[in-house]
Design a protein around this motif. Structure first.
Motif, short mmCIF file in Angstrom:
data_model
loop_
_atom_site.label_atom_id
_atom_site.label_comp_id
_atom_site.label_asym_id
_atom_site.label_seq_id
_atom_site.Cartn_x
_atom_site.Cartn_y
_atom_site.Cartn_z
N SER A 297 0.63 -1.04 -0.32
CA SER A 297 0.11 -0.03 0.15
C SER A 297 0.75 1.34 -0.11
O SER A 297 0.25 2.65 -0.26
N ALA A 298 1.48 1.07 0.60
CA ALA A 298 2.94 2.73 0.35
C ALA A 298 3.71 2.70 -0.70
O ALA A 298 3.61 3.57 -0.77
N VAL A 299 4.36 2.00 -1.03
CA VAL A 299 4.46 1.80 -2.22
C VAL A 299 3.90 2.35 -3.37
O VAL A 299 3.58 3.27 -4.28
N PHE A 300 2.40 2.11 -3.12
CA PHE A 300 1.41 2.05 -4.31
C PHE A 300 0.98 3.76 -4.31
O PHE A 300 0.72 4.49 -5.25
N THR A 301 1.20 4.20 -2.65
CA THR A 301 0.93 5.89 -2.70
C THR A 301 1.51 6.65 -3.26
O THR A 301 1.73 7.52 -3.79
N LEU A 302 3.58 6.04 -3.27
CA LEU A 302 4.72 6.92 -3.51
C LEU A 302 4.51 7.26 -4.66
O LEU A 302 5.35 7.94 -5.88
N TYR A 303 4.00 5.62 -5.28
CA TYR A 303 3.88 5.50 -7.29
C TYR A 303 2.78 6.84 -7.16
O TYR A 303 4.05 7.35 -8.45
N CYS A 304 2.47 6.41 -6.91
CA CYS A 304 1.31 7.72 -7.80
C CYS A 304 1.43 8.90 -7.47
O CYS A 304 1.24 9.29 -8.62
N ILE A 305 1.59 9.42 -6.48
CA ILE A 305 2.45 10.39 -6.08
C ILE A 305 3.59 11.02 -7.40
O ILE A 305 3.48 12.18 -8.29
N THR A 306 4.52 10.35 -7.27
CA THR A 306 5.37 10.54 -8.45
C THR A 306 5.36 10.88 -9.59
O THR A 306 5.83 11.16 -10.32
N LEU A 307 4.12 8.91 -10.54
CA LEU A 307 4.59 9.65 -11.56
C LEU A 307 3.62 10.57 -11.80
O LEU A 307 3.25 11.12 -12.83
N SER A 308 2.36 11.15 -10.91
CA SER A 308 1.46 11.96 -11.58
C SER A 308 2.14 13.95 -11.87
O SER A 308 1.58 14.40 -12.47
N LEU A 309 3.20 13.49 -10.74
CA LEU A 309 4.31 14.97 -10.70
C LEU A 309 5.17 14.38 -12.28
O LEU A 309 4.78 15.52 -13.11
N ALA A 310 5.46 13.27 -12.28
CA ALA A 310 6.27 13.06 -13.36
C ALA A 310 5.36 13.70 -15.21
O ALA A 310 5.85 14.22 -16.44
N CYS A 311 4.42 13.06 -14.79
CA CYS A 311 3.60 13.55 -16.58
C CYS A 311 3.15 14.85 -16.16
O CYS A 311 2.63 14.65 -17.54
N LEU A 312 2.66 15.40 -15.30
CA LEU A 312 2.24 16.31 -15.52
C LEU A 312 3.51 17.67 -16.02
O LEU A 312 3.94 18.38 -17.13
N VAL A 313 4.53 17.27 -15.91
CA VAL A 313 5.33 18.46 -16.06
C VAL A 313 6.25 17.86 -17.12
O VAL A 313 6.54 18.86 -17.90
N PHE A 314 6.11 16.61 -17.72
CA PHE A 314 6.48 16.52 -19.00
C PHE A 314 5.45 16.84 -19.84
O PHE A 314 5.71 17.42 -20.31
N ILE A 458 2.50 26.59 -11.60
CA ILE A 458 1.38 24.81 -11.99
C ILE A 458 1.94 23.67 -11.14
O ILE A 458 1.05 23.16 -10.64
N ILE A 459 3.41 23.67 -11.05
CA ILE A 459 3.84 22.07 -10.73
C ILE A 459 4.04 22.66 -8.74
O ILE A 459 3.63 21.72 -8.11
#
Length: 511
Positions: A297-314, A458-459
């Motif tokens: 569960s902890a990994v899933f949360t951290l993963y989604c935060i990281t990827l959400s930020l990465a997609c936004l920046v991209f 925005i970021i």
């Protein structure tokens, strides 16, 4: 091992695996402006059609034996011998299927040239090289899996970097110096896979032998793999069908722009693929630990935060990247790339969602999800592409593929409940999507300082949103940060801290 150390170890291995991906993506991005001056978008379209055909056949040849090997590798009773049998079974089974498909490909060469490449010049030669690649693909893939299962990420990265450098080097020479066009990409692939095959045969010479071939074990591996095969076929068939439809409905130029957008969006794979490579061995190895579900569960949360930020920046900076690296013929790949980066993120979460089903060896739901997602995606692609062209195809892909993680998580939670923080995760993902759309509509990409400030703002808004949605978790993490300095022994305090992070007072939906 406690949750903190487990996550730290997973993150460390993901970073190591990601080095090769970062390097190859960086080199590809660095060379993109060079290629764009030599190659037309239509040539990228032809290469996209070639790659989609290649990966569709590769899925058939591999037959999901990689997944079966990962699962049965940890189930051995006579541990070392049984592990050798799993790899020998995979190698010889894939080798036999490869030989069969080579005969089929060469036998129907002219028909394939007409259907796939519209009888373009040298299309029959392209298909012949495709047959060669099918054979060479197997051993490098098997060696990478062997490294991963033995938790040797450094060796895996060195191997991948070596073959990647050779691939890129030959490609650059063939395209820039020899002016061979799309054949430059093909010759680069041939060189990389050939070197990987030779090296793999040397490293695994004591692991892959005929005497280790075990038909009884092979039947069990195939039984496990068979439900996964339709899923793999559905994914690769969707990739192939999308390219084929765009080629037929539009032209190779529009397909090329779609392929460029998809390729640039795939730069996110340096995160998703690195994580996925580390996740399977990690997740199965801690499955019997008491803290396993909370770690997931902890990994899933951290993963989604990281990827959400990465997609936004991209998404925010993709127009600037295109204007910096390519000529105006490629600017129209912007919207496609922005949409597909989120698609890559959403689909990648299924790797975590599938954990529960994988542990109990129930692979059927994943196959159903991927097949259903592929069918729905194809329907949406046809509908939206008719009205909005390549951008519509990208949106149809995203919309249809959402069914994959939704179905996988829902199914896995029934058999192996994990306390994922779905409401908060969905909120932060929604914020990322909303800000990305707003940026496209209201902020221009003109390289001005004002534009940069708006994008930076925005970021910052997104980061503030992360703190708001996960304020309890952040407060606990900050207050206990100094207590989590480098230690060797497992402490109960560390376990309690991570238990509090996962079991925060917010409501968690585990259904």
């Amino acid at each position: 091992m406690n949750i903190a150390k487990q996550i730290k170890k997973l993150a460390g291995e993901s970073v190591i695996y990601g080095i090769a991906g970062v390097f190859s993506r960086f080199i590809s991005l660095f060379l993109f402006p060079v290629y764009s001056k030599i190659l037309a978008p239509s040539e990228y379209g032809i290469m996209g059609m070639y790659n989609s055909t290649f990966f569709f056949i590769v899925v058939l040849v591999c037959f999901a034996m990689d997944s079966a090997t990962f699962r049965f590798f940890f189930d051995s009773h006579e541990k070392h011998l049984n592990q050798k049998k799993t790899f020998s079974n995979w190698f010889f089974f894939q080798l036999g299927l490869s030989a069969l498909f080579i005969l089929i490909i060469l036998g129907f060469n002219k028909i394939g040239s007409r259907l796939i490449f519209n009888n373009l010049k040298d299309s029959t030669t392209i298909i012949k090289w495709l047959a060669v690649l099918i054979v060479l693909y197997g051993m490098p893939t098997i060696l990478e899996a062997w490294y991963r299962l033995h938790r040797k990420p450094v060796a895996a990265v060195i191997f991948t970097l070596g073959t990647t450098l050779l691939n890129i080097g030959i490609t650059v020479i063939c395209i820039v110096k020899l002016k061979l066009g799309i054949f430059g990409f093909i010759y680069g692939q041939i060189a990389g896979y050939l070197a990987g095959t030779i090296y793999g045969l040397i490293v695994l010479r004591k692991w892959i032998k005929v005497k280790y071939f075990d038909f009884s074990l092979l039947k069990n591996m195939l039984k496990y793999a068979l439900p996964l095969l339709p899923a793999g076929l559905a994914s690769s068939a969707l990739y192939f069908a999308t390219n084929y439809y765009l080629k037929s409905r539009l032209d190779f130029t529009q397909l090329g722009l779609y392929s460029i957008g998809n390729t640039l969006a795939s730069s996110l794979a340096l995160i998703t693929m690195a994580f996925a490579q580390a996740w399977s061995p990690f997740a199965f190895s801690i499955a019997k630990n008491e803290s396993a579900t909370k770690t997931y569960s902890a990994v899933f949360t951290l993963y989604c935060i990281t990827l959400s930020l990465a997609c936004l920046v991209f998404s925010i900076f993709l127009p600037d990247i295109l204007r910096l690296l390519a000529n105006k013929n490629y600017y129209d790949a912007d919207i496609v790339g922005s949409i597909l980066c989120f698609n890559i993120f959403f689909v990648s979460t299924a790797v975590i969602g599938m954990t529960g089903n994988g542990i109990i060896k129930k692979t059927g739901p994943y196959a159903k999800a991927v097949i259903l997602g592929a069918v729905i995606s194809l329907i949406f692609i046809v509908i939206f592409a008719n009205y909005f062209g390549k951008e519509g195809a990208a949106f149809g892909m995203l919309l249809g593929q959402l069914i994959v993680p939704i179905y996988v998580f829902a199914s896995s939670q029934k058999y192996y409940p994990i306390p994922f923080a779905f409401p908060k995760v969905i909120s932060i993902i929604s914020l990322s999507v909303f800000l990305a759309i707003g940026t496209k509509v209201f902020i221009s990409s003109d390289y001005s300082f004002t534009s940069f400030l708006f994008k930076a703002g925005i970021i910052i808004i997104f980061l503030i949103g992360c703190i708001y949605f996960f304020k309890n978790e952040f407060n606990i993490a900050v207050s206990n940060f100094r207590k989590l300095k480098k230690v060797i022994n497992v402490s109960k305090e560390e376990i309690d801290i991570y238990n509090d992070i996962v079991d925060s007072k917010s409501e968690i939906n585990s259904n």
